[in-house]
Write an enzyme that holds these catalytic residues in place. Structure first.
Site, PDB file in Angstrom:
ATOM      1  CB  SER A  14      45.548  32.244  30.630  1.00 15.66           C
ATOM      2  OG  SER A  14      45.226  33.340  29.795  1.00 15.66           O
ATOM      3  CE  LYS A  64      44.863  42.247  35.273  1.00 15.85           C
ATOM      4  NZ  LYS A  64      43.410  42.467  35.178  1.00 15.85           N
ATOM      5  CD  GLU A  76      44.122  60.252  32.009  1.00 15.57           C
ATOM      6  OE1 GLU A  76      45.218  60.813  32.003  1.00 15.57           O
ATOM      7  OE2 GLU A  76      43.246  60.423  32.906  1.00 15.57           O
ATOM      8  CG  ASN A 149      34.185  47.887  49.097  1.00 10.60           C
ATOM      9  OD1 ASN A 149      33.963  46.804  48.537  1.00 10.60           O
ATOM     10  ND2 ASN A 149      35.298  48.126  49.762  1.00 10.60           N
TER      11      ASN A 149
HETATM   12  P1  ATR Z   1      40.294  42.572  42.935  1.00 10.56           P
HETATM   13  O1  ATR Z   1      41.681  42.846  42.485  1.00 10.56           O
HETATM   14  O2  ATR Z   1      39.654  41.377  42.305  1.00 10.56           O
HETATM   15  O3  ATR Z   1      39.420  43.770  42.859  1.00 10.56           O
HETATM   16  P2  ATR Z   1      40.596  43.008  45.749  1.00 10.56           P
HETATM   17  O4  ATR Z   1      41.421  44.210  45.482  1.00 10.56           O
HETATM   18  O5  ATR Z   1      41.026  42.038  46.811  1.00 10.56           O
HETATM   19  O6  ATR Z   1      40.434  42.114  44.453  1.00 10.56           O
HETATM   20  O7  ATR Z   1      39.109  43.509  46.050  1.00 10.56           O
HETATM   21  C1  ATR Z   1      38.073  42.619  46.300  1.00 10.56           C
HETATM   22  C2  ATR Z   1      36.789  43.400  46.446  1.00 10.56           C
HETATM   23  O8  ATR Z   1      35.684  42.486  46.623  1.00 10.56           O
HETATM   24  C3  ATR Z   1      36.751  44.329  47.628  1.00 10.56           C
HETATM   25  O9  ATR Z   1      36.000  45.467  47.293  1.00 10.56           O
HETATM   26  C4  ATR Z   1      36.047  43.499  48.707  1.00 10.56           C
HETATM   27  O10 ATR Z   1      35.399  44.259  49.689  1.00 10.56           O
HETATM   28  P3  ATR Z   1      36.258  44.856  50.933  1.00 10.56           P
HETATM   29  O11 ATR Z   1      37.077  45.980  50.389  1.00 10.56           O
HETATM   30  O12 ATR Z   1      35.232  45.332  51.899  1.00 10.56           O
HETATM   31  O13 ATR Z   1      37.088  43.715  51.425  1.00 10.56           O
HETATM   32  C5  ATR Z   1      35.013  42.800  47.848  1.00 10.56           C
HETATM   33  N1  ATR Z   1      34.493  41.550  48.420  1.00 10.56           N
HETATM   34  C6  ATR Z   1      35.137  40.362  48.520  1.00 10.56           C
HETATM   35  N2  ATR Z   1      34.326  39.415  49.050  1.00 10.56           N
HETATM   36  C7  ATR Z   1      33.133  40.012  49.289  1.00 10.56           C
HETATM   37  C8  ATR Z   1      31.877  39.570  49.833  1.00 10.56           C
HETATM   38  N3  ATR Z   1      31.695  38.312  50.226  1.00 10.56           N
HETATM   39  N4  ATR Z   1      30.863  40.474  49.910  1.00 10.56           N
HETATM   40  C9  ATR Z   1      31.046  41.762  49.510  1.00 10.56           C
HETATM   41  N5  ATR Z   1      32.202  42.233  48.999  1.00 10.56           N
HETATM   42  C10 ATR Z   1      33.240  41.379  48.887  1.00 10.56           C
END
Ligand code: ATR
Length: 270
Positions: A14, A64, A76, A149
């Site tokens: 970190s 988190k 908020e 998404n």
């Molecule tokens: P974080 O806490 O980092 O937001 P997460 O809750 O696992 O992690 O969310 C990851 C996000 O990245 C999601 O929106 C995921 O899309 P999906 O909901 O469809 O799974 C997106 N994501 C991860 N890899 C991806 C990729 N190769 N292309 C497009 N979107 C991706």
């Protein structure tokens, strides 16, 4: 001496301890700030023990959401984020949970003279990282925030949850191709060097600003793509990291540090 730290697992790499020590040096405040490795199944106990002495803590992956549940009072923006990245011990001993990630993003964009009010913003991803920044982003009064998404249902869900705060829409990657003002990448795709399937036409050359919430020594794949399409500017998430820390430091101490020299030092050390 006031004690602060950052909970995570893993936590050794970190940058928060360095950032907060630099803030302390800069502001002349005597504080201690340490990395706090909590066991995956022992976050609550670790927090309880730390706050017998501690005044405040940051919280990072994967805690988190647990911090959100544990906090006895919530800001908020933390309520909206359903996640807490900053805990503060209040005078009555209770723990306040806040989320400074979105303020970090917004402040970094504003520092870079990116206008948010009245703009059309695409935000890629619908996970925790995106949820965490939506409230402060919408508070800037953009014309529209479209959540894009892979799994469209998640984008729709988030859009409806925040619809009371601004004009929110949702889309899949293959639904969108008209140019926008700002694109923010909040997916975890960059972590694995992947690029979401974006239409090149989303970028208006010389006009669209692109922001990747990820950062690294080299330009992220998303920002490389943006540069190839002629984006006016590309920014990465290192500034957001420093700004979210500055916001936490301010919450704890009442003193606002100057993030600029700290960001320069971190950039030089990447
Ligand atoms: P974080 O806490 O980092 O937001 P997460 O809750 O696992 O992690 O969310 C990851 C996000 O990245 C999601 O929106 C995921 O899309 P999906 O909901 O469809 O799974 C997106 N994501 C991860 N890899 C991806 C990729 N190769 N292309 C497009 N979107 C991706």
């Amino acid at each position: 001496m006031n004690y602060y730290g950052v909970f995570g697992n893993p936590i050794a790499h970190s940058k928060s301890p360095l950032i907060h020590r630099l803030f302390a040096e800069q502001t002349g405040l005597q504080i201690s700030y340490e990395p706090l490795l909590a066991p995956l199944d022992g976050f609550t106990a670790a927090v309880a023990e730390f706050f017998t002495q501690g005044s405040g803590a940051n919280v990072t992956v994967p805690f988190k959401e647990q911090a959100f549940v544990l906090a006895e009072q919530l800001s908020e923006r933390a309520q909206r984020a359903k996640a807490v990245n900053t805990l503060k011990k209040l005078a009555d001993g209770r723990l306040l949970g806040d989320n400074t990630d979105g303020a970090g993003l917004v402040n970094d964009l504003l520092n870079n003279h990116v206008v948010l009010a009245g703009q059309k913003i695409l935000i890629l991803g619908a996970g925790g990282a995106v949820r965490g920044v939506l409230e402060p982003l919408l508070a800037q009064g953009p014309a529209e925030v479209c959540i894009v998404n892979r799994t469209v249902e998640k984008a729709e869900q988030l859009a409806s949850e925040f619809a009371d705060l601004g004009h929110m829409t949702a889309a899949g990657y293959d639904w969108i191709d008209t140019p926008v003002d700002i694109i923010i990448n909040g997916t975890s795709a960059s972590l694995s060097g992947d690029l979401p399937p974006l239409a090149d036409s989303l970028i208006k050359a010389g006009d669209t600003v692109c922001y990747d919430m990820m950062y690294g020594k080299n330009t992220t794949v998303f920002n490389q793509w943006a540069q190839q399409q002629g984006a006016a500017r590309t920014l990465d998430g290192l500034g957001m990291l420093v700004e979210q820390a500055a916001e936490a430091f301010y919450l704890w101490t009442g003193v606002r540090p100057n993030p600029t020299p700290v960001l320069q030092q971190l950039r030089a050390q990447l």
